[in-house]
Design a protein around this motif. Structure first.
Motif, short mmCIF file in Angstrom:
data_model
loop_
_atom_site.label_atom_id
_atom_site.label_comp_id
_atom_site.label_asym_id
_atom_site.label_seq_id
_atom_site.Cartn_x
_atom_site.Cartn_y
_atom_site.Cartn_z
N SER A 176 46.19 39.29 40.63
CA SER A 176 47.11 39.76 39.59
C SER A 176 47.55 41.18 39.91
O SER A 176 46.95 41.87 40.74
CB SER A 176 46.43 39.73 38.22
N ASP A 177 48.60 41.62 39.22
CA ASP A 177 49.08 42.99 39.40
C ASP A 177 48.04 44.01 38.95
O ASP A 177 47.87 45.05 39.58
CB ASP A 177 50.38 43.20 38.62
N MET A 178 47.35 43.71 37.88
CA MET A 178 46.35 44.64 37.36
C MET A 178 45.17 44.78 38.32
O MET A 178 44.59 45.85 38.46
CB MET A 178 45.86 44.19 35.98
N GLN A 179 44.82 43.69 39.00
CA GLN A 179 43.75 43.77 40.00
C GLN A 179 44.17 44.68 41.15
O GLN A 179 43.38 45.50 41.63
CB GLN A 179 43.41 42.38 40.54
N ALA A 182 44.05 48.34 39.95
CA ALA A 182 42.68 48.81 39.78
C ALA A 182 42.02 49.09 41.12
O ALA A 182 41.35 50.12 41.30
CB ALA A 182 41.87 47.77 39.00
N LEU A 251 53.93 48.35 39.21
CA LEU A 251 54.18 48.59 37.79
C LEU A 251 55.66 48.59 37.44
O LEU A 251 56.03 48.29 36.29
CB LEU A 251 53.55 49.92 37.37
#
Length: 315
Positions: A176-179, A182, A251
């Motif tokens: 995912s983008d969030m992974q 992070a 983002l």
């Protein structure tokens, strides 16, 4: 640390030469030709003059070994840059992990060197309490920490299609983008911000507190310490700028398409350069730190001789 996302042609087709990766391939080839022999020379010299009680030599040996492990993977990356990834997913994961782990170990070793110099000069009794066993634990912990930090490269790296060039590469596949955000933030924090802060703080405090002693009385030593800090910054900072660019790209993908395209263009133009700088650093380390080790021992000996002379004159 997003090291070496290689551009490849299909692994099932006949190898085709691509003009785009010629420059980075030449740089990587020079890194291999210079770095491998110089690091081997450092290992041989230290092995011949090895002293169990000299932790500085142990750190020098550790740095040379980690840089050597990093550089020996370069022929695989050079071939994949020019002709495509044809070694399979298992080799992709293993070579990527070895590259990341050895680079991280080199980085942590340089950081530990600065802390060790600070403690041995200002708090020698505190460092002496570690003894040989404590020093061994530090080295094992250093490699263990590098191994843990490098785990994402093993879990996420795989053979896949790079979206910009539509070619088979040994790349990271984020879930995912969030992974992605992070992991890149964590890498920049642990791989640059924290080590660089420790490095600068250690040398600054050392210089401030012992500026009147022989340790920093010569311009040679001041220039040496400055070169260590500057070299670290020059060769590692661009890689983490690219990390921040990758985060911004992720983002801004949907909300700001124009900015997204501009950042993607910048990423394609400068990504290979930032990766090559880290590998060039592995070539420079043998010269910089071998010289540093000799200078530090020489200046420390001068300090002890002055102290002994002062004590004798006061008797």
């Amino acid at each position: 640390m997003s090291l070496l996302n290689t551009s490849n042609s299909s692994s099932n087709s006949t190898p085709s030469w691509n003009a785009d990766p010629v420059a980075p391939s030449v740089v990587l080839g020079l890194c291999w030709l210079v770095g491998v022999p110089s690091n081997i020379a450092v290992v041989v010299v230290i092995a011949r003059n090895f002293k169990r009680e000299n932790f500085t030599l142990k750190l020098m040996l550790n740095l040379a070994v980690s840089d050597l492990l990093c550089l020996i993977t370069l022929p695989v990356w050079i071939y994949s840059l020019l002709y495509g990834w044809s070694f399979g997913p298992a080799v992709c994961k293993f070579v990527s992990y070895l590259l990341y782990c050895s680079s991280c170990t080199s980085l942590l070793t340089v950081t530990l060197m600065s802390v060790q110099r600070y403690l041995t000069v200002l708090y020698p009794q505190c460092w002496a309490r570690l003894r040989v066993t404590g020093e061994r634990v530090l080295l094992v912990a250093l490699w263990g920490l590098a191994g843990v930090i490098s785990c994402p490269s093993f879990m996420l790296r795989n053979v896949g299609i790079e979206e910009d060039y539509r070619k088979v590469e040994c790349i990271r596949n984020y879930r995912s983008d969030m992974q992605e955000v992070a992991i890149l933030l964590l890498e920049t924090l642990l791989g640059f911000v924290l080590p660089f802060s420790i490095l600068v703080t250690s040398y600054f405090c050392l210089h401030k507190k012992v500026n009147q002693t022989a340790f920093f009385s010569s311009q040679r030593m001041t220039k040496l310490v400055t070169s260590i800090v500057v070299t670290f910054f020059i060769f590692w900072f661009p890689l983490h700028v690219i990390n921040m660019v990758d985060i911004s790209i992720t983002l801004l993908k949907t909300s700001h398409p124009d900015t997204y395209e501009s950042l993607k263009s910048f990423r394609r133009a400068s990504g290979d350069v930032s990766q090559a700088l880290v590998l060039i650093n592995s070539c420079i380390n043998p010269f910089l730190y071998a010289f540093a080790s000799r200078s530090l021992r020489s200046n420390a000996q001068q300090t002890e001789e002055k102290k002994a002379a002062t004590q004798t004159s006061n008797v």
